[in-house]
Motif scaffolding. Structure first.
Motif, PDB file in Angstrom:
ATOM      1  N   LEU A 187      32.678  -3.912  15.665  1.00 30.68           N
ATOM      2  CA  LEU A 187      30.863  -4.141  15.313  1.00 30.68           C
ATOM      3  C   LEU A 187      30.774  -5.480  15.314  1.00 30.68           C
ATOM      4  CD1 LEU A 187      31.152  -1.637  12.264  1.00 30.68           C
ATOM      5  CD2 LEU A 187      30.415  -1.050  14.429  1.00 30.68           C
ATOM      6  N   TRP A 188      31.465  -6.289  14.733  1.00 35.56           N
ATOM      7  CA  TRP A 188      31.058  -7.747  14.954  1.00 35.56           C
ATOM      8  C   TRP A 188      30.859  -8.159  16.613  1.00 35.56           C
ATOM      9  CZ3 TRP A 188      28.942 -11.364  11.876  1.00 35.56           C
ATOM     10  CH2 TRP A 188      29.330 -11.106  10.679  1.00 35.56           C
ATOM     11  N   HIS A 189      31.941  -7.655  17.137  1.00 36.07           N
ATOM     12  CA  HIS A 189      31.733  -8.012  18.836  1.00 36.07           C
ATOM     13  C   HIS A 189      30.338  -7.358  19.117  1.00 36.07           C
ATOM     14  CE1 HIS A 189      32.976  -8.723  22.765  1.00 36.07           C
ATOM     15  NE2 HIS A 189      32.671  -7.678  23.074  1.00 36.07           N
ATOM     16  N   ILE A 190      29.954  -6.392  18.858  1.00 39.11           N
ATOM     17  CA  ILE A 190      28.740  -5.776  19.162  1.00 39.11           C
ATOM     18  C   ILE A 190      27.562  -6.629  18.735  1.00 39.11           C
ATOM     19  CG2 ILE A 190      27.297  -3.819  19.232  1.00 39.11           C
ATOM     20  CD1 ILE A 190      29.658  -1.951  19.012  1.00 39.11           C
ATOM     21  N   ALA A 191      27.633  -6.909  17.498  1.00 44.11           N
ATOM     22  CA  ALA A 191      26.433  -7.721  16.962  1.00 44.11           C
ATOM     23  C   ALA A 191      26.523  -8.943  17.812  1.00 44.11           C
ATOM     24  CB  ALA A 191      26.821  -8.156  15.512  1.00 44.11           C
ATOM     25  N   ARG A 192      27.360  -9.499  18.202  1.00 42.11           N
ATOM     26  CA  ARG A 192      27.329 -10.946  18.682  1.00 42.11           C
ATOM     27  C   ARG A 192      27.133 -10.797  20.070  1.00 42.11           C
ATOM     28  NH1 ARG A 192      32.835 -11.739  15.829  1.00 42.11           N
ATOM     29  NH2 ARG A 192      32.113 -13.067  14.244  1.00 42.11           N
ATOM     30  N   HIS A 193      27.583  -9.993  20.882  1.00 38.38           N
ATOM     31  CA  HIS A 193      27.453  -9.798  22.568  1.00 38.38           C
ATOM     32  C   HIS A 193      26.531  -8.497  23.111  1.00 38.38           C
ATOM     33  CE1 HIS A 193      30.309 -12.890  22.457  1.00 38.38           C
ATOM     34  NE2 HIS A 193      31.342 -12.191  21.565  1.00 38.38           N
ATOM     35  N   ALA A 194      26.270  -7.716  22.167  1.00 40.33           N
ATOM     36  CA  ALA A 194      25.304  -6.816  22.840  1.00 40.33           C
ATOM     37  C   ALA A 194      24.060  -6.564  21.771  1.00 40.33           C
ATOM     38  CB  ALA A 194      26.217  -5.432  22.657  1.00 40.33           C
ATOM     39  N   PRO A 195      23.126  -7.347  22.026  1.00 38.86           N
ATOM     40  CA  PRO A 195      21.981  -7.147  21.291  1.00 38.86           C
ATOM     41  C   PRO A 195      21.092  -5.539  21.162  1.00 38.86           C
ATOM     42  CG  PRO A 195      21.974  -9.015  22.756  1.00 38.86           C
ATOM     43  CD  PRO A 195      23.062  -8.443  22.956  1.00 38.86           C
ATOM     44  N   HIS A 196      21.494  -5.092  22.382  1.00 41.13           N
ATOM     45  CA  HIS A 196      20.640  -3.843  22.530  1.00 41.13           C
ATOM     46  C   HIS A 196      21.394  -2.698  21.748  1.00 41.13           C
ATOM     47  CE1 HIS A 196      23.833  -3.695  25.419  1.00 41.13           C
ATOM     48  NE2 HIS A 196      23.846  -2.413  25.465  1.00 41.13           N
ATOM     49  N   LEU A 197      22.659  -3.039  21.217  1.00 39.22           N
ATOM     50  CA  LEU A 197      23.175  -2.149  20.295  1.00 39.22           C
ATOM     51  C   LEU A 197      23.145  -2.432  18.804  1.00 39.22           C
ATOM     52  CD1 LEU A 197      26.334  -1.303  22.378  1.00 39.22           C
ATOM     53  CD2 LEU A 197      24.207   0.085  22.177  1.00 39.22           C
ATOM     54  N   ARG A 198      22.665  -3.516  18.518  1.00 37.77           N
ATOM     55  CA  ARG A 198      22.633  -4.076  17.277  1.00 37.77           C
ATOM     56  C   ARG A 198      21.659  -3.082  16.080  1.00 37.77           C
ATOM     57  NH1 ARG A 198      20.894 -10.177  18.752  1.00 37.77           N
ATOM     58  NH2 ARG A 198      23.066 -10.850  19.313  1.00 37.77           N
ATOM     59  N   ILE A 242      23.066  -9.552  11.693  1.00 38.29           N
ATOM     60  CA  ILE A 242      22.287  -8.962  12.633  1.00 38.29           C
ATOM     61  C   ILE A 242      20.493  -9.268  12.484  1.00 38.29           C
ATOM     62  CG2 ILE A 242      21.378  -6.599  13.361  1.00 38.29           C
ATOM     63  CD1 ILE A 242      24.265  -5.632  13.071  1.00 38.29           C
ATOM     64  N   SER A 243      20.440  -9.443  11.077  1.00 29.05           N
ATOM     65  CA  SER A 243      18.881  -9.330  10.850  1.00 29.05           C
ATOM     66  C   SER A 243      18.444 -10.752  11.180  1.00 29.05           C
ATOM     67  CB  SER A 243      18.503  -9.522   9.501  1.00 29.05           C
ATOM     68  OG  SER A 243      19.438 -10.374   8.482  1.00 29.05           O
ATOM     69  N   GLN A 244      19.539 -11.845  11.177  1.00 33.16           N
ATOM     70  CA  GLN A 244      19.171 -13.127  11.951  1.00 33.16           C
ATOM     71  C   GLN A 244      19.050 -13.328  13.167  1.00 33.16           C
ATOM     72  OE1 GLN A 244      22.066 -15.814   9.965  1.00 33.16           O
ATOM     73  NE2 GLN A 244      21.182 -15.612   7.795  1.00 33.16           N
ATOM     74  N   GLN A 245      19.780 -12.567  13.680  1.00 32.13           N
ATOM     75  CA  GLN A 245      20.041 -12.673  15.495  1.00 32.13           C
ATOM     76  C   GLN A 245      18.750 -11.761  15.827  1.00 32.13           C
ATOM     77  OE1 GLN A 245      22.259 -14.654  16.979  1.00 32.13           O
ATOM     78  NE2 GLN A 245      22.433 -15.214  14.922  1.00 32.13           N
ATOM     79  N   GLY A 246      18.312 -10.514  15.398  1.00 32.78           N
ATOM     80  CA  GLY A 246      17.326  -9.772  15.926  1.00 32.78           C
ATOM     81  C   GLY A 246      18.004  -8.971  16.988  1.00 32.78           C
ATOM     82  N   ASN A 300      25.177   2.069  10.848  1.00 27.71           N
ATOM     83  CA  ASN A 300      26.627   2.328  10.756  1.00 27.71           C
ATOM     84  C   ASN A 300      26.812   2.331   9.279  1.00 27.71           C
ATOM     85  OD1 ASN A 300      29.502   2.461  10.313  1.00 27.71           O
ATOM     86  ND2 ASN A 300      29.721   1.668  12.448  1.00 27.71           N
ATOM     87  N   ARG A 301      27.470   3.163   8.339  1.00 27.34           N
ATOM     88  CA  ARG A 301      27.672   2.895   6.861  1.00 27.34           C
ATOM     89  C   ARG A 301      28.810   1.995   6.831  1.00 27.34           C
ATOM     90  NH1 ARG A 301      29.245   9.221   6.499  1.00 27.34           N
ATOM     91  NH2 ARG A 301      31.511   8.742   7.207  1.00 27.34           N
ATOM     92  N   ALA A 302      29.554   1.862   7.788  1.00 29.91           N
ATOM     93  CA  ALA A 302      30.712   0.895   7.509  1.00 29.91           C
ATOM     94  C   ALA A 302      30.369  -0.754   7.660  1.00 29.91           C
ATOM     95  CB  ALA A 302      31.762   1.093   8.643  1.00 29.91           C
ATOM     96  N   ALA A 303      29.054  -0.746   8.391  1.00 33.89           N
ATOM     97  CA  ALA A 303      28.596  -2.312   8.402  1.00 33.89           C
ATOM     98  C   ALA A 303      28.462  -2.819   6.900  1.00 33.89           C
ATOM     99  CB  ALA A 303      27.406  -2.281   9.065  1.00 33.89           C
ATOM    100  N   ASP A 304      29.062  -3.856   6.713  1.00 35.50           N
ATOM    101  CA  ASP A 304      29.043  -4.570   5.517  1.00 35.50           C
ATOM    102  C   ASP A 304      27.835  -5.454   5.394  1.00 35.50           C
ATOM    103  OD1 ASP A 304      29.696  -6.921   6.822  1.00 35.50           O
ATOM    104  OD2 ASP A 304      31.753  -7.008   5.886  1.00 35.50           O
ATOM    105  N   ALA A 305      27.579  -6.398   4.150  1.00 35.73           N
ATOM    106  CA  ALA A 305      26.423  -6.891   3.904  1.00 35.73           C
ATOM    107  C   ALA A 305      26.322  -8.208   5.015  1.00 35.73           C
ATOM    108  CB  ALA A 305      26.418  -7.432   2.454  1.00 35.73           C
ATOM    109  N   ASN A 306      27.527  -8.757   4.966  1.00 38.32           N
ATOM    110  CA  ASN A 306      27.582 -10.071   6.108  1.00 38.32           C
ATOM    111  C   ASN A 306      27.300  -9.622   7.511  1.00 38.32           C
ATOM    112  OD1 ASN A 306      28.404 -11.818   4.043  1.00 38.32           O
ATOM    113  ND2 ASN A 306      30.538 -11.489   4.410  1.00 38.32           N
ATOM    114  N   LEU A 307      27.611  -8.373   7.995  1.00 40.77           N
ATOM    115  CA  LEU A 307      27.267  -8.129   9.361  1.00 40.77           C
ATOM    116  C   LEU A 307      25.837  -7.779   9.581  1.00 40.77           C
ATOM    117  CD1 LEU A 307      28.262  -7.419  12.104  1.00 40.77           C
ATOM    118  CD2 LEU A 307      28.950  -5.267  11.349  1.00 40.77           C
ATOM    119  N   LEU A 308      25.368  -7.029   8.450  1.00 40.28           N
ATOM    120  CA  LEU A 308      23.680  -6.675   8.570  1.00 40.28           C
ATOM    121  C   LEU A 308      22.780  -7.991   8.510  1.00 40.28           C
ATOM    122  CD1 LEU A 308      23.817  -3.658   5.977  1.00 40.28           C
ATOM    123  CD2 LEU A 308      23.588  -3.775   8.495  1.00 40.28           C
TER     124      LEU A 308
END
Length: 116
Positions: free
Chosen positions: A65-76, A93-97, A82-90
């Motif tokens: 999920l972190w890899h997707i957040a970093r490298h696949a903006p269209h899938l963020r 993603i909110s900062q990256q857009g 995803n209920r498994a996404a924690d607060a840090n990941l969210l």
């Protein structure tokens, strides 16, 4: 037994090396010696196809999920749901857009407020 004789210049070292390799292979084949028992080939697992299903699946490992957040903006946006996404990941993603991220985060926050 007929013996071949070499005429002309000496054989290049690569040909001697090939002849040596052939002799070793023949000796191994004749004696049945080899490095170990024959094993079936185990091909590596195919790479994970990054798509919306993988991004939104709660069983997807967090490092994926972190890899997707970093490298696949269209899938963020799919990681956001995803209920498994924690607060840090969210937060990341909110900062990256990315496409649809703001709207998806708004829907998530609205749903959380309605629960409270």
């Amino acid at each position: 037994m007929h013996r071949l004789t070499q005429k002309g210049p000496a054989m290049p070292s690569t040909r001697r090396g090939n002849a040596s390799a052939r002799r070793r292979l023949a000796a191994t084949t004749c004696t049945g010696q080899h490095d170990g028992p024959a094993r079936p080939l185990d091909p590596p697992a195919p790479p994970i196809a990054l798509n919306a299903v993988v991004a939104s699946d709660p069983d997807t490992p967090i490092d994926v999920l972190w890899h997707i957040a970093r490298h696949a903006p269209h899938l963020r946006k799919w990681v956001v749901v995803n209920r498994a996404a924690d607060a840090n990941l969210l937060e990341f993603i909110s900062q990256q857009g990315g496409p649809g991220v703001r709207e998806t985060l708004e829907l998530l926050l609205d749903a959380l407020e309605r629960r409270a």
